[in-house]
Design an enzyme around this catalytic site. Sequence first.
Site, PDB file in Angstrom:
ATOM      1  N   ARG A 112      -5.810 -28.053   1.814  1.00  0.00           N
ATOM      2  CA  ARG A 112      -4.803 -27.456   0.950  1.00  0.00           C
ATOM      3  C   ARG A 112      -3.388 -27.876   1.373  1.00  0.00           C
ATOM      4  NH1 ARG A 112      -4.812 -22.419   2.135  1.00  0.00           N
ATOM      5  NH2 ARG A 112      -2.785 -21.660   1.491  1.00  0.00           N
ATOM      6  N   LYS A 113      -3.295 -28.838   2.259  1.00  0.00           N
ATOM      7  CA  LYS A 113      -2.001 -29.342   2.718  1.00  0.00           C
ATOM      8  C   LYS A 113      -1.495 -30.383   1.724  1.00  0.00           C
ATOM      9  CE  LYS A 113      -3.159 -28.499   7.562  1.00  0.00           C
ATOM     10  NZ  LYS A 113      -3.435 -29.102   8.890  1.00  0.00           N
ATOM     11  N   THR A 114      -0.966 -29.876   0.627  1.00  0.00           N
ATOM     12  CA  THR A 114      -0.505 -30.738  -0.456  1.00  0.00           C
ATOM     13  C   THR A 114       0.975 -30.506  -0.730  1.00  0.00           C
ATOM     14  OG1 THR A 114      -1.228 -29.062  -2.048  1.00  0.00           O
ATOM     15  CG2 THR A 114      -2.780 -30.825  -1.556  1.00  0.00           C
TER      16      THR A 114
END
Length: 300
Positions: free
Chosen positions: A139-141
């Site tokens: 989820r590191k976007t």
Amino acid sequence: MDPRICLELLLPPTTLAALADSWLREDCPGLNHAALVSGAAPSQAVLWAKSPGVLAGRPFFDAIFARVNCQVSWFLPEGSKLVPVAKVAEVRGPAHCLLLGERVALNTLARCSGVASAAAAAVEAAKGTGWTGHVAGTRKTTPGFRLVEKFGLLVGGAAAHRYDLGGLVMVKDNHVLAAGGVEKAVQGARQVADFALKVEVECSSLQEAVEAAKAGADLVLLDNFRPEELHPTAAALKAQFPGVGVEASGGITLANLPQFCGPHIDVLSLGMLTQAAPALDFSLKLFPEGATPMYNAHRS
């Protein structure tokens, strides 16, 4: 990406249009002074790929130009391996509209293709070891750009992982601390997850992993384990709980990924696929009607 799968079907047209509108408004929220320079005459431009990688993001590129009344004709399918310099597409429309969409469309395509290229490289590295698990993103976007980056992961052959907080109940170390322990945290997660969602628990030791599995976790995330610690820990957990999935994450790069592949690891998740993937290099160049477009490095 399997060429038989049309990933574009995953993207709702209304969502694509809304994203394109927001990106265009960000780039031109007021007067477009350069439009007076270019004028509105019918024009055409060719899209060149100037770096190697995987082509990804065609639906976003199309949506942006559709919002400015331009049409795109593609010469390469989504997921194509790019060998520079490659003629990828042509865009036609009024000159001022074509140039209004140019930078926004290029940024989106370059970023999405970069993520897809990194994902493809990671998947290839994992398959080279004979490992049959899943390479996934995280989820590191980039805020406001998640759909593009998650789509790029899929085009590159990786798993997107959960799209948002509602896709999986992920119990992280801070949740455990706030809940007062692993067992309480998992019990709370199981109550809200019911039958519809899986529960995954981040663990820093075999003891925590066993406690999470006993409490009812579907998956255990072994975070920031060195390979020499990871594999025996996963093996010991699987020996007691063979049905529990094991994900490894933290410190995994394209260079060291093969060291994390093993028979007791089900998922390898890499934040670098979206956080550190370099954008591919594309350019869009106008050419006269009736002329054959030729790449000119001095105009790139």
